[in-house]
Design a protein around this motif. Structure first.
Motif, PDB file in Angstrom:
ATOM      1  N   ARG A 180       0.816  -1.222   0.000  1.00 59.45           N
ATOM      2  CA  ARG A 180       0.000   0.000   0.000  1.00 59.45           C
ATOM      3  C   ARG A 180       0.848   1.270   0.000  1.00 59.45           C
ATOM      4  O   ARG A 180       0.557   2.189  -0.772  1.00 59.45           O
ATOM      5  N   LEU A 183       2.087   1.802  -3.498  1.00 61.38           N
ATOM      6  CA  LEU A 183       1.021   2.215  -4.424  1.00 61.38           C
ATOM      7  C   LEU A 183       0.589   3.653  -4.113  1.00 61.38           C
ATOM      8  O   LEU A 183       0.298   4.432  -5.021  1.00 61.38           O
ATOM      9  N   SER A 184       0.579   3.996  -2.818  1.00 60.71           N
ATOM     10  CA  SER A 184       0.235   5.379  -2.441  1.00 60.71           C
ATOM     11  C   SER A 184       1.223   6.363  -3.049  1.00 60.71           C
ATOM     12  O   SER A 184       0.848   7.459  -3.473  1.00 60.71           O
ATOM     13  N   HIS A 187       0.297   6.815  -6.562  1.00 61.66           N
ATOM     14  CA  HIS A 187      -0.896   7.667  -6.627  1.00 61.66           C
ATOM     15  C   HIS A 187      -0.514   9.129  -6.418  1.00 61.66           C
ATOM     16  O   HIS A 187      -1.066  10.019  -7.053  1.00 61.66           O
ATOM     17  N   ALA A 204      -4.208  -7.772  -8.343  1.00 64.72           N
ATOM     18  CA  ALA A 204      -5.339  -6.836  -8.405  1.00 64.72           C
ATOM     19  C   ALA A 204      -5.191  -5.693  -7.409  1.00 64.72           C
ATOM     20  O   ALA A 204      -5.806  -4.640  -7.586  1.00 64.72           O
ATOM     21  N   ALA A 205      -4.368  -5.881  -6.374  1.00 64.59           N
ATOM     22  CA  ALA A 205      -4.182  -4.817  -5.380  1.00 64.59           C
ATOM     23  C   ALA A 205      -3.716  -3.522  -6.039  1.00 64.59           C
ATOM     24  O   ALA A 205      -4.057  -2.428  -5.598  1.00 64.59           O
ATOM     25  N   LEU A 207      -4.702  -2.241  -8.624  1.00 61.00           N
ATOM     26  CA  LEU A 207      -5.783  -1.533  -9.322  1.00 61.00           C
ATOM     27  C   LEU A 207      -6.636  -0.691  -8.373  1.00 61.00           C
ATOM     28  O   LEU A 207      -7.482   0.080  -8.816  1.00 61.00           O
ATOM     29  N   ALA A 208      -6.409  -0.844  -7.069  1.00 66.40           N
ATOM     30  CA  ALA A 208      -7.256  -0.144  -6.097  1.00 66.40           C
ATOM     31  C   ALA A 208      -7.146   1.367  -6.281  1.00 66.40           C
ATOM     32  O   ALA A 208      -6.060   1.932  -6.233  1.00 66.40           O
ATOM     33  N   GLY A 209      -8.286   1.987  -6.495  1.00 68.45           N
ATOM     34  CA  GLY A 209      -8.352   3.442  -6.553  1.00 68.45           C
ATOM     35  C   GLY A 209      -7.757   4.093  -7.779  1.00 68.45           C
ATOM     36  O   GLY A 209      -7.606   5.315  -7.819  1.00 68.45           O
ATOM     37  N   VAL A 210      -7.424   3.301  -8.806  1.00 72.73           N
ATOM     38  CA  VAL A 210      -6.867   3.933 -10.011  1.00 72.73           C
ATOM     39  C   VAL A 210      -7.985   4.641 -10.780  1.00 72.73           C
ATOM     40  O   VAL A 210      -9.168   4.389 -10.562  1.00 72.73           O
ATOM     41  N   ASP A 211      -7.607   5.541 -11.659  1.00 70.76           N
ATOM     42  CA  ASP A 211      -8.618   6.226 -12.467  1.00 70.76           C
ATOM     43  C   ASP A 211      -9.240   5.268 -13.484  1.00 70.76           C
ATOM     44  O   ASP A 211     -10.408   5.378 -13.825  1.00 70.76           O
ATOM     45  N   ARG A 212      -8.416   4.364 -13.974  1.00 68.27           N
ATOM     46  CA  ARG A 212      -8.918   3.414 -14.976  1.00 68.27           C
ATOM     47  C   ARG A 212      -8.213   2.078 -14.788  1.00 68.27           C
ATOM     48  O   ARG A 212      -6.987   2.027 -14.762  1.00 68.27           O
ATOM     49  N   ALA A 213      -9.014   1.032 -14.640  1.00 71.59           N
ATOM     50  CA  ALA A 213      -8.452  -0.314 -14.508  1.00 71.59           C
ATOM     51  C   ALA A 213      -8.731  -1.072 -15.801  1.00 71.59           C
ATOM     52  O   ALA A 213      -9.866  -1.125 -16.266  1.00 71.59           O
ATOM     53  N   LEU A 214      -7.680  -1.636 -16.361  1.00 75.34           N
ATOM     54  CA  LEU A 214      -7.794  -2.363 -17.627  1.00 75.34           C
ATOM     55  C   LEU A 214      -7.240  -3.766 -17.438  1.00 75.34           C
ATOM     56  O   LEU A 214      -6.516  -4.031 -16.488  1.00 75.34           O
ATOM     57  N   ALA A 225     -13.861   1.977 -17.376  1.00 78.56           N
ATOM     58  CA  ALA A 225     -14.641   3.205 -17.529  1.00 78.56           C
ATOM     59  C   ALA A 225     -13.728   4.322 -18.021  1.00 78.56           C
ATOM     60  O   ALA A 225     -12.529   4.303 -17.766  1.00 78.56           O
TER      61      ALA A 225
END
Lengths: 267, 177
Positions: A180, A183-184, A187, A204-205, A207-214, A225
């Motif tokens: 975390r 990743l922070s 971010h 998958a961790a 992908l938490a809180g990203v603007d776009r997950a692909l 999205a």
């Protein structure tokens, strides 16, 4: 908002290798646009094409087909890797020919004619501090654990003030408790400094809180999205900066070339 | 279609026009652990689908490959889907699934209701489910507020990881890229 990075109809085939290895199709007709300051996470397993995607996005590999543009300009004609205000690529490989200690590796991209060793080292120390790795400055890469190596790699990749940061598997081999904070940190580059981040992960961790997950599977990218509109109060670093200073940090524009110069001066 | 049980029953009849007992048996086998429904409920569902014009009764002797005893007399009618029923079934299969952990159940029910030779629909379902999982992670806060938030986020992340891997395996089995 105009995309910072655009991949359009990108297909990449790795040529046949030795030992009878056949041609490998790594990316298939892939289209992706990354906006300034956007945080994009791409999930994929081994052999999904994720590393090839980053190599192509950074301009380190020219795709077999399709176009890659940065700021509207084809990367093939105007490479932006390591260029101030361009693209920073984070990896955990530290070539002992370039430098010995962490701070020397971080400073190396700045060592061109325009920046003195002392200035480069000072900037490297600041950048190590920025990523929470100031106390690692004098260590050699072999002494770093995977999380520490990533922090030093991030300091090196961002010292030239890129507008796009590409990171391959930031949490691989990292202990769960360290994921975390790392990743922070990624971010924070996007949220605070408006550096677009394109990262790949098999966890998958990430992908938490990203603007776009692909997701990427067998070279096919499946989209999430659309990216949300960026916050109005967060101006990108380079906005309003003079033409010769796209990063807006007061340092001159232009390609910075890593030089294997030792840095021994005091800070 | 309002209920997953109705859609599941409809899909079984579309797959094979049958008498009620056969629908009940196949329902129990296929949806075990996904949908719970007693035999009387399935018969009621069949009757409701007929009233709604999604199924129609056909004389038993007109149906091919009918199996077993209906338990309601040897001359009990069978069921087959109407064109309207087939459209309703397709519509249900392609309905969007809202991002939540319940979407796993929804997706599995639809996958189980997909005709065995219809790989394109199965792949589309899998693609949509993957999008749901990706959105779920996108909406998961990286910074947890407290320990309990963090534990919930951890569980959601592990769930997403398992589901993304399942999606990939399923896609490969279906022959997709």
């Amino acid at each position: 908002m105009a995309a910072l990075l655009e991949l359009e109809g990108v297909t990449h085939r790795w040529p046949p290798g030795g030992c009878g290895r056949r041609e490998r199709l790594a990316l298939r007709d892939l289209t992706l646009a990354v906006a300034p300051g956007e945080l994009v996470g791409v999930w994929g397993t081994r052999h999904s094409g994720r590393s090839t995607l980053l190599l192509v996005a950074a301009g380190m590999v020219r795709p077999s087909e399709g176009a890659v543009r940065f700021d509207g300009r084809p990367l093939a004609r105007a490479p932006m890797l390591g260029v101030r205000g361009g693209i920073g690529c984070c990896d955990r490989v530290f070539d002992p020919v370039i430098a010995d200690t962490a701070i020397e590796h971080v400073a190396a991209p700045l060592l061109s004619g325009a920046v003195s060793d002392r200035e480069a080292e000072r900037a490297a120390y600041d950048q190590l501090e920025r990523v929470g790795a100031a106390d690692l400055a004098e260590l050699e890469p072999a002494d770093l654990d995977p999380a520490e190596a990533l922090r030093v790699g991030l300091a090196r990749a961002t010292i030239a003030r890129p507008r796009l940061l590409v990171v391959d598997e930031p949490t691989t081999a990292v202990r769960a408790a360290q994921e975390r904070p790392l990743l922070s940190l990624l971010h924070s580059f996007a949220r605070e400094e408006r550096i677009a981040v394109l990262m790949t992960a098999d966890d998958a961790a990430a992908l938490a809180g990203v603007d776009r997950a692909l997701s990427l599977s067998r070279g096919v990218l499946r989209g999430g999205a659309p990216a949300p509109a960026p916050a109005a109060d967060a101006a990108p670093r380079g906005r309003g900066a003079p033409a010769g200073d796209p990063a807006g940090d007061g340092l001159p524009a232009g390609r910075v070339v890593p030089l294997p110069l030792p840095l021994r001066e005091g800070r | 279609m309002k209920s997953n049980v109705s859609a599941a029953v409809l899909s079984l009849v579309i797959e094979q026009p049958s008498v009620g007992a056969s629908v009940c048996r196949r329902f129990e086998t296929r949806y075990h652990g996904l949908l719970g429904s007693g035999r009387q409920h399935i018969y009621d569902t069949l009757a409701r689908l007929v009233r709604q014009g999604l199924l129609e009764r056909v004389p038993r002797d007109l149906l091919d490959a009918l199996e077993g005893d209906d338990g309601r007399g040897p001359t009990a009618d069978g069921y087959r889907a109407t064109a309207r029923g087939a459209r309703a079934y397709r519509g249900w299969l392609t309905e969007p699934v809202e991002p939540s952990k319940l979407s796993r159940q929804e997706t599995l029910i639809r996958l189980a209701s997909t005709q065995p030779n219809d790989r394109a629909t199965a792949l589309a379902l899998i693609d949509r489910y993957e999008q749901v999982i990706l959105r779920l992670m996108q909406e998961t806060a990286l910074e947890a507020g407290n320990l309990m938030d963090e534990l919930v986020a951890d569980e959601r992340t592990d769930f997403a990881q398992a589901e993304l891997r399942w999606v990939q395996r399923t896609r490969e089995k279906l022959g997709g890229l």
